[in-house]
Write a protein that holds these residues in place. Sequence first.
Motif, PDB file in Angstrom:
ATOM      1  N   GLY A  82     -10.512   2.845  14.668  1.00 17.67           N
ATOM      2  CA  GLY A  82      -9.943   4.007  15.347  1.00 17.67           C
ATOM      3  C   GLY A  82      -8.470   3.852  15.670  1.00 17.67           C
ATOM      4  N   LEU A  83      -8.034   2.621  15.895  1.00 17.85           N
ATOM      5  CA  LEU A  83      -6.635   2.374  16.237  1.00 17.85           C
ATOM      6  C   LEU A  83      -5.717   2.395  15.023  1.00 17.85           C
ATOM      7  CD1 LEU A  83      -6.969  -0.533  18.839  1.00 17.85           C
ATOM      8  CD2 LEU A  83      -6.565   1.882  19.303  1.00 17.85           C
ATOM      9  N   THR A  84      -6.251   2.066  13.857  1.00 18.30           N
ATOM     10  CA  THR A  84      -5.386   1.870  12.689  1.00 18.30           C
ATOM     11  C   THR A  84      -5.525   2.940  11.629  1.00 18.30           C
ATOM     12  OG1 THR A  84      -7.064   0.422  11.664  1.00 18.30           O
ATOM     13  CG2 THR A  84      -5.350  -0.630  12.990  1.00 18.30           C
ATOM     14  N   ILE A  85      -6.528   3.810  11.707  1.00 24.58           N
ATOM     15  CA  ILE A  85      -6.674   4.851  10.696  1.00 24.58           C
ATOM     16  C   ILE A  85      -5.855   6.074  11.097  1.00 24.58           C
ATOM     17  CG2 ILE A  85      -8.266   6.556   9.722  1.00 24.58           C
ATOM     18  CD1 ILE A  85     -10.375   4.482   9.590  1.00 24.58           C
ATOM     19  N   HIS A  86      -5.037   6.529  10.180  1.00 23.34           N
ATOM     20  CA  HIS A  86      -4.282   7.758  10.376  1.00 23.34           C
ATOM     21  C   HIS A  86      -4.684   8.702   9.261  1.00 23.34           C
ATOM     22  CE1 HIS A  86      -2.206   5.158  13.064  1.00 23.34           C
ATOM     23  NE2 HIS A  86      -1.664   4.454  12.097  1.00 23.34           N
ATOM     24  N   VAL A  87      -5.262   9.830   9.612  1.00 22.14           N
ATOM     25  CA  VAL A  87      -5.785  10.761   8.612  1.00 22.14           C
ATOM     26  C   VAL A  87      -4.660  11.246   7.707  1.00 22.14           C
ATOM     27  CG1 VAL A  87      -6.914  12.977   8.249  1.00 22.14           C
ATOM     28  CG2 VAL A  87      -7.670  11.473  10.104  1.00 22.14           C
ATOM     29  N   SER A  88      -4.923  11.229   6.412  1.00 22.96           N
ATOM     30  CA  SER A  88      -3.923  11.624   5.450  1.00 22.96           C
ATOM     31  C   SER A  88      -4.513  12.645   4.484  1.00 22.96           C
ATOM     32  CB  SER A  88      -3.414  10.394   4.678  1.00 22.96           C
ATOM     33  OG  SER A  88      -2.347  10.754   3.836  1.00 22.96           O
ATOM     34  N   GLN A  89      -3.667  13.113   3.585  1.00 20.80           N
ATOM     35  CA  GLN A  89      -4.081  14.035   2.535  1.00 20.80           C
ATOM     36  C   GLN A  89      -3.300  13.712   1.277  1.00 20.80           C
ATOM     37  OE1 GLN A  89      -3.173  17.958   4.090  1.00 20.80           O
ATOM     38  NE2 GLN A  89      -5.288  18.291   4.707  1.00 20.80           N
ATOM     39  N   PHE A  90      -3.842  14.117   0.148  1.00 17.07           N
ATOM     40  CA  PHE A  90      -3.069  14.031  -1.077  1.00 17.07           C
ATOM     41  C   PHE A  90      -1.879  14.980  -0.978  1.00 17.07           C
ATOM     42  CE2 PHE A  90      -6.885  12.023  -2.519  1.00 17.07           C
ATOM     43  CZ  PHE A  90      -6.477  11.167  -3.536  1.00 17.07           C
ATOM     44  N   PHE A  91      -0.723  14.486  -1.390  1.00 18.94           N
ATOM     45  CA  PHE A  91       0.521  15.271  -1.393  1.00 18.94           C
ATOM     46  C   PHE A  91       0.816  15.865  -0.014  1.00 18.94           C
ATOM     47  CE2 PHE A  91      -1.171  15.265  -5.707  1.00 18.94           C
ATOM     48  CZ  PHE A  91      -0.087  14.797  -6.426  1.00 18.94           C
ATOM     49  N   ARG A  92       0.565  15.065   1.022  1.00 20.12           N
ATOM     50  CA  ARG A  92       0.836  15.520   2.386  1.00 20.12           C
ATOM     51  C   ARG A  92       2.328  15.814   2.526  1.00 20.12           C
ATOM     52  NH1 ARG A  92      -0.261  12.018   7.921  1.00 20.12           N
ATOM     53  NH2 ARG A  92       0.347  13.639   9.398  1.00 20.12           N
TER      54      ARG A  92
END
Length: 288
Positions: A82-92
């Motif tokens: 929870g501390l290290t995951i940052h939600v991302s997206q393709f071609f953000r």
Amino acid sequence: MEHPTLKPYLAEDFPFDFSEGAFERIRQLLRECRNFDIGSYKDKYMKRRISIRVRATRAPSAEAYSELLAGNEREIDALLKGLTIHVSQFFRNRSTFDKIRDEVLPPLVARLQCEGREEMTLWSAGCSSGEEPYSLAIILRDAFAEELKSLKVSLLATDINEGILDVAREGAYMPERLQETIPEVVARHFRPHGGKFHLAPDIRTMVEFRRGDLFDHASYCESDLILCRNVLIYFERKEQERILKGLAASLTAGGILVLGRAETLVGEIRRRFTTVCPVERIYMKNRT
């Protein structure tokens, strides 16, 4: 009547003003059990993320949660995730990738070829679940296929969380991670299966995923382009400067650094770069 133990836990149930004792105990456990030091991160961010696990475990307080955490390997891993995951997206932030494809990579590739270089190294630092480096790989495959015949590309992606790197290597994503990806790209490089979109093997094999700690400069690699987007914002300014110095040292002369839109160069390191695009936070390392 709703049973009190089943009442939903809301954000406002747990203010972020942890007692120093509870916060220090959690910090100590993470350092001892997982060699992860939260001291370099902004306290407000860390307390907010820890509060999510406090609510998830239904601990009545941060102090109680720190006691629960001690000796609970599964919860320690859940907290670290929870501390290290940052939600991302393709071609953000699509315009950033458009700029990289149209205005950054063409002159970079041309210069390396002119210098007789046979290899180009790209590094995605803080890659999370892999969307960013895979987006780069797709751009290279679609727009630079001819150049890749004579220029070998090494695409390295690092993150501190081994668990999220395993997710990245698998290359299977929920549909919302592709919201900024044009349909033609999805059709060309992904296969829908089991509710997820699976990335084609020829793109997956372009990226090497490796555990890397941005505070361990020995783990940095010499690169021609570094993406370190939406990572610095979680750290105090002193630590930002430390990371930026390491990134600058790792970039080749004329190399490119891409930060997140909410980030910028700080401290003396600014003198070592020329701004390529202030909006997209793209900088070139000076050649002298």
